[in-house]
Design a protein around this motif. Structure first.
Motif, short mmCIF file in Angstrom:
data_model
loop_
_atom_site.label_atom_id
_atom_site.label_comp_id
_atom_site.label_asym_id
_atom_site.label_seq_id
_atom_site.Cartn_x
_atom_site.Cartn_y
_atom_site.Cartn_z
N ILE A 1 4.29 1.84 7.16
CA ILE A 1 5.65 1.71 6.64
C ILE A 1 6.64 1.41 7.76
N PHE B 1 3.69 -3.17 -1.09
CA PHE B 1 4.90 -2.51 -0.64
C PHE B 1 6.06 -2.81 -1.59
N LEU C 1 8.92 -0.11 -1.31
CA LEU C 1 8.99 0.12 0.14
C LEU C 1 9.58 -1.06 0.89
#
Length: 237
Positions: free
Chosen positions: A200, A231, A236
């Motif tokens: 991340i 993601f 994210l």
């Protein structure tokens, strides 16, 4: 009465080695129903082309025992393959040709097509290329303004649980290719595609670096034996 003697100059035909008859029967079974062959028999046929002079069934079974499955065998590193007694350069190269052929077949529908509108095809390609690799690999997909794939490159190869990726190098390559967007893809050899904290943090660093030069990061996909993680879908990005 004397026993019959062979005529002069007429030699008896040599007997066909047992493994050649078996291989011929195996080949016929494959032609009739290729999906019916278990992994080790498929390996037998491949190895028979590379090592025609010997019975390759024991070798095929040894490879399955060592690596686990047909997919694991053809994705294994060449040097790892050669640790199995009987596998030398020609046999190892034959197995690796199969993997490369599978990757190119999976990639063909993605070339010259909008990857955003062909997302499932793209995922199939990424899984084919990466989900059974024994170490982590980072692949970058470079897209033009129409989201057409213009380059597909392996940027980094790492260990079983870590691959370094440098934002500056990603930006440099994207600019050289005149890319408008990028999709990042990497694999988790553990099988679990859930992004790690390091994944991340690194993704955010790459996104910031790309944004600074006007290039979009469309997604970062992690693939593994248990599936894939996006993601973008996870919020994210």
């Amino acid at each position: 009465m004397t026993a019959d003697l062979p005529l002069p100059g007429l030699a008896e035909a040599p007997e066909k080695p047992d493994h050649k008859g078996h291989r011929e029967r195996l080949r016929n079974r494959f032609i009739e129903a290729p999906e019916a062959l278990p992994d080790y028999e498929l390996l037998e046929l491949l190895l028979g082309a590379a090592i025609p002079q010997k019975d390759t069934k024991p070798l095929a079974k040894a490879l399955i025992k060592r690596f686990g499955s047909f997919a694991d065998v053809i994705t294994a590193d060449v040097e790892d393959l050669k640790t199995v007694d009987g596998i030398k350069d020609v046999a190892a190269a034959t197995l690796k040709v199969v993997r490369e052929a599978a990757i190119r077949l999976a990639r063909a529908p993605v070339i010259n097509a909008s990857v955003i509108s062909s997302w499932e095809v793209l995922l199939d390609y990424c899984r084919t290329a990466m989900n059974t690799l024994p170490t982590e690999q980072f692949r970058l997909l470079f897209l033009d303004r129409k989201n057409t794939l213009i380059a597909d490159e392996v940027q980094q190869t790492g260990t079983v649980d870590h691959t370094p990726l440098y934002p500056r190098e990603v930006v440099k390559r994207a600019l050289a290719l005149h890319a408008s967007a990028i999709i990042m893809v990497h694999n988790h050899p553990s099988g679990d595609p859930k992004p790690s904290r390091a994944d991340i943090d690194m993704t955010r660093a790459v996104k910031d670096a790309l944004n600074a030069v006007g290039i979009q990061l469309h997604d970062h996909v992690v693939v593994g034996r248990k599936g894939h993680a996006s993601f973008k879908a996870m919020g994210l990005l």
